[in-house]
Scaffold this motif. Structure first.
Motif, PDB file in Angstrom:
ATOM      1  N   LEU A  25     -44.765  48.636 -11.924  1.00 41.82           N
ATOM      2  CA  LEU A  25     -43.593  48.838 -12.899  1.00 41.82           C
ATOM      3  C   LEU A  25     -43.462  47.909 -13.954  1.00 41.82           C
ATOM      4  CD1 LEU A  25     -40.722  50.253 -13.181  1.00 41.82           C
ATOM      5  CD2 LEU A  25     -39.669  48.905 -11.606  1.00 41.82           C
ATOM      6  N   MET A  26     -43.845  46.718 -13.797  1.00 42.36           N
ATOM      7  CA  MET A  26     -43.974  45.919 -15.115  1.00 42.36           C
ATOM      8  C   MET A  26     -45.018  46.585 -16.048  1.00 42.36           C
ATOM      9  SD  MET A  26     -44.001  42.049 -13.625  1.00 42.36           S
ATOM     10  CE  MET A  26     -42.532  41.007 -13.404  1.00 42.36           C
ATOM     11  N   ARG A  27     -46.005  47.146 -15.762  1.00 38.70           N
ATOM     12  CA  ARG A  27     -46.986  47.435 -16.432  1.00 38.70           C
ATOM     13  C   ARG A  27     -46.462  48.879 -17.187  1.00 38.70           C
ATOM     14  NH1 ARG A  27     -50.947  46.274 -12.624  1.00 38.70           N
ATOM     15  NH2 ARG A  27     -51.094  48.222 -11.782  1.00 38.70           N
ATOM     16  N   SER A  28     -45.721  49.416 -16.644  1.00 41.41           N
ATOM     17  CA  SER A  28     -44.880  50.765 -17.007  1.00 41.41           C
ATOM     18  C   SER A  28     -43.890  50.252 -17.974  1.00 41.41           C
ATOM     19  CB  SER A  28     -44.308  51.473 -15.960  1.00 41.41           C
ATOM     20  OG  SER A  28     -43.525  52.389 -16.348  1.00 41.41           O
ATOM     21  N   ILE A  29     -43.253  49.380 -17.803  1.00 39.14           N
ATOM     22  CA  ILE A  29     -42.260  48.800 -18.902  1.00 39.14           C
ATOM     23  C   ILE A  29     -42.879  48.137 -20.052  1.00 39.14           C
ATOM     24  CG2 ILE A  29     -40.451  47.049 -19.308  1.00 39.14           C
ATOM     25  CD1 ILE A  29     -39.753  47.208 -16.435  1.00 39.14           C
ATOM     26  N   ILE A  30     -43.829  47.503 -19.919  1.00 41.58           N
ATOM     27  CA  ILE A  30     -44.608  46.966 -21.099  1.00 41.58           C
ATOM     28  C   ILE A  30     -45.282  48.031 -22.292  1.00 41.58           C
ATOM     29  CG2 ILE A  30     -46.838  45.781 -21.713  1.00 41.58           C
ATOM     30  CD1 ILE A  30     -46.275  43.726 -19.487  1.00 41.58           C
ATOM     31  N   ARG A  31     -45.695  49.141 -21.234  1.00 46.57           N
ATOM     32  CA  ARG A  31     -46.260  50.476 -21.945  1.00 46.57           C
ATOM     33  C   ARG A  31     -45.129  51.346 -22.841  1.00 46.57           C
ATOM     34  NH1 ARG A  31     -49.018  51.667 -18.010  1.00 46.57           N
ATOM     35  NH2 ARG A  31     -47.384  53.187 -16.924  1.00 46.57           N
ATOM     36  N   THR A  32     -44.053  51.305 -22.295  1.00 46.23           N
ATOM     37  CA  THR A  32     -43.033  51.984 -22.687  1.00 46.23           C
ATOM     38  C   THR A  32     -42.091  51.437 -23.584  1.00 46.23           C
ATOM     39  OG1 THR A  32     -41.576  52.187 -20.724  1.00 46.23           O
ATOM     40  CG2 THR A  32     -43.085  53.819 -20.845  1.00 46.23           C
ATOM     41  N   GLU A  33     -42.000  50.005 -23.470  1.00 39.37           N
ATOM     42  CA  GLU A  33     -40.954  49.265 -24.028  1.00 39.37           C
ATOM     43  C   GLU A  33     -41.509  48.080 -24.890  1.00 39.37           C
ATOM     44  OE1 GLU A  33     -37.664  48.531 -21.521  1.00 39.37           O
ATOM     45  OE2 GLU A  33     -37.989  50.350 -20.590  1.00 39.37           O
ATOM     46  N   GLY A  34     -42.730  47.815 -24.280  1.00 34.20           N
ATOM     47  CA  GLY A  34     -43.195  46.482 -24.995  1.00 34.20           C
ATOM     48  C   GLY A  34     -42.951  45.442 -24.025  1.00 34.20           C
ATOM     49  N   VAL A  35     -43.569  44.105 -24.231  1.00 33.54           N
ATOM     50  CA  VAL A  35     -43.234  42.944 -23.673  1.00 33.54           C
ATOM     51  C   VAL A  35     -41.847  42.582 -23.588  1.00 33.54           C
ATOM     52  CG1 VAL A  35     -43.848  40.578 -23.388  1.00 33.54           C
ATOM     53  CG2 VAL A  35     -45.599  42.125 -23.818  1.00 33.54           C
ATOM     54  N   ALA A  36     -41.260  42.847 -24.884  1.00 30.13           N
ATOM     55  CA  ALA A  36     -39.785  42.549 -24.887  1.00 30.13           C
ATOM     56  C   ALA A  36     -38.917  42.902 -23.792  1.00 30.13           C
ATOM     57  CB  ALA A  36     -39.221  43.102 -26.414  1.00 30.13           C
ATOM     58  N   GLY A  37     -39.584  44.407 -23.294  1.00 30.56           N
ATOM     59  CA  GLY A  37     -38.528  45.146 -22.427  1.00 30.56           C
ATOM     60  C   GLY A  37     -38.309  44.112 -20.974  1.00 30.56           C
ATOM     61  N   LEU A  38     -39.518  43.416 -20.858  1.00 29.41           N
ATOM     62  CA  LEU A  38     -39.258  42.638 -19.432  1.00 29.41           C
ATOM     63  C   LEU A  38     -38.309  41.420 -19.716  1.00 29.41           C
ATOM     64  CD1 LEU A  38     -43.047  42.128 -18.836  1.00 29.41           C
ATOM     65  CD2 LEU A  38     -41.289  43.635 -17.489  1.00 29.41           C
ATOM     66  N   PHE A  39     -37.889  41.414 -20.879  1.00 25.62           N
ATOM     67  CA  PHE A  39     -36.929  39.905 -21.108  1.00 25.62           C
ATOM     68  C   PHE A  39     -35.658  40.854 -21.725  1.00 25.62           C
ATOM     69  CE2 PHE A  39     -40.796  38.079 -21.189  1.00 25.62           C
ATOM     70  CZ  PHE A  39     -40.579  36.872 -20.579  1.00 25.62           C
ATOM     71  N   THR A  40     -35.297  41.946 -21.412  1.00 26.62           N
ATOM     72  CA  THR A  40     -33.970  42.341 -21.655  1.00 26.62           C
ATOM     73  C   THR A  40     -32.752  42.048 -20.985  1.00 26.62           C
ATOM     74  OG1 THR A  40     -34.978  44.963 -22.183  1.00 26.62           O
ATOM     75  CG2 THR A  40     -32.740  44.829 -21.690  1.00 26.62           C
ATOM     76  N   GLY A  41     -31.924  41.478 -21.838  1.00 24.86           N
ATOM     77  CA  GLY A  41     -30.606  40.920 -21.169  1.00 24.86           C
ATOM     78  C   GLY A  41     -30.921  39.202 -20.841  1.00 24.86           C
ATOM     79  N   VAL A  42     -31.585  38.738 -21.837  1.00 22.22           N
ATOM     80  CA  VAL A  42     -31.946  37.367 -21.608  1.00 22.22           C
ATOM     81  C   VAL A  42     -30.625  36.580 -21.861  1.00 22.22           C
ATOM     82  CG1 VAL A  42     -32.903  37.314 -23.867  1.00 22.22           C
ATOM     83  CG2 VAL A  42     -33.601  35.426 -22.036  1.00 22.22           C
ATOM     84  N   LEU A  43     -30.068  36.887 -22.843  1.00 25.55           N
ATOM     85  CA  LEU A  43     -28.771  36.111 -23.194  1.00 25.55           C
ATOM     86  C   LEU A  43     -27.710  36.327 -22.065  1.00 25.55           C
ATOM     87  CD1 LEU A  43     -27.389  34.469 -25.024  1.00 25.55           C
ATOM     88  CD2 LEU A  43     -26.774  36.631 -26.385  1.00 25.55           C
TER      89      LEU A  43
END
Length: 333
Positions: free
Chosen positions: A265-283
């Motif tokens: 699932l992590m690879r899928s997020i990186i593939r479709t949204e980029g690495v930034a997708g894994l840090f969505t909602g950081v704030l």
């Protein structure tokens, strides 16, 4: 002897070393802290969940219970989410899911902190690694027990008010079967276990450093908790994103076909949204976790100190009453 008691009464470090609190006193301390945290952080949790759930709108199913089907307003960041949710759904919606949060927070916090104290005493042999071992052990136990309620709360927060909690619960049980109540358990463990290990390691280190500088009490614990919580939350954020995505799909067919393994699932997020997708909602996550950890640990330690002072006052009273009558000052009439 009374002088020794007075000195202990002034020195929190000596108090904690000499007095061992009961399990019930740990429960009361953690419960009060958990209540404060739940009320304060629920709006931040709602915003974080909405932002993370929104990103899967392109590929998510638009079933009756899909969060995408009911979220008509596009949220563009943390502040924008606060404003739009309050404007279009009402301010009370920022506390949507507070009831299950309280039901989850109180027993989970109580179990977690009580378990940590127990594990901490039994891992002294590990030296500097004791907080890490105690933290990951306590969190593993707590997460497995509370995962079903956490999943239900996450689904409730991701939907707007058109969908009731009973509808969501029925759908989760009917479509995802009973085991769907543990959907997201694996990424939750990936997120919370490392978080706890990191948090307690950082916190105990910072607390020790504060004590070396003669900084003790609520303010010192509050600051140490905030820093430890913020750093740990940022490091483990990708697992929080994965957990939310898995739990959001539990009431749709996507849940049955979505990657079962966290790495996929992590690879899928990186593939479709980029690495930034894994840090969505950081704030919103850091804005929630840092003060939550600060409030929780500050209140928890403060309550423990209050119980310690009560014990010491009781001991002082007993010692005073045991002084021989001839050595005591006669009572005034």
């Amino acid at each position: 002897m009374s002088a020794g008691v007075s000195k202990s009464n002034r020195d929190p470090t000596i108090q904690k070393q000499r007095v061992e609190l009961s399990t019930m006193e740990h429960i009361v301390s953690s419960t009060i802290g958990g209540l404060f945290v739940a009320v304060f952080t629920t709006p931040l949790d709602v915003v974080k969940t909405r932002l993370q759930a929104q990103l899967q709108s392109a590929s998510a199913s638009t079933s009756a219970l899909s969060p995408v089907a009911h979220q008509q307003v596009q949220l563009r960041g943390t502040i924008d989410a606060f404003v739009k949710i309050a404007r279009h759904e009402g301010v009370p919606q920022l506390w949507r899911g507070l009831q299950p949060t309280l039901v989850l927070q109180v027993p989970a916090t109580t179990l977690y902190f009580t378990a940590y104290e127990k594990f901490r005493r039994h891992t002294e042999w590990a030296g500097v690694f004791a907080p890490m071992l105690a933290g990951l052990s306590a969190r593993s136990l707590t997460t497995f027990i509370t995962s079903p309620l956490d999943m239900f709360r996450t689904n409730l927060q991701s939907h707007s008010r058109q969908v009731g909690s009973i509808d969501i619960l029925r759908s989760l049980i009917r479509q995802g079967r009973v085991m769907s109540l543990w959907a997201g358990l694996t990424p939750t463990l990936y997120r919370d276990v490392p978080f706890s290990a990191l948090y307690w390691t950082f916190y105990e280190f910072l607390k020790t450093e504060q004590q070396k500088r003669n900084r003790q009490g609520f303010a010192a614990n509050f600051t140490s908790g905030a820093i430890a919580g913020g750093v740990s939350a940022t490091i483990t954020l990708p697992f929080d994103v994965v957990k939310t995505r898995m739990q959001m799909n539990v009431d749709t067919k996507a849940f049955l076909t979505s990657p079962s393994r966290v790495s996929e699932l992590m690879r899928s997020i990186i593939r479709t949204e980029g690495v930034a997708g894994l840090f969505t909602g950081v704030l919103p996550r850091v804005a929630k976790v840092a003060p939550a950890c600060a409030i929780m640990i500050g209140t928890y330690e403060w309550m423990k100190e209050a119980f310690v002072l009560r014990h010491i006052s009781g001991v002082a009273a007993v010692l005073s009453s045991s002084v021989p009558t001839g050595a005591a000052e006669p009572p005034k009439k």
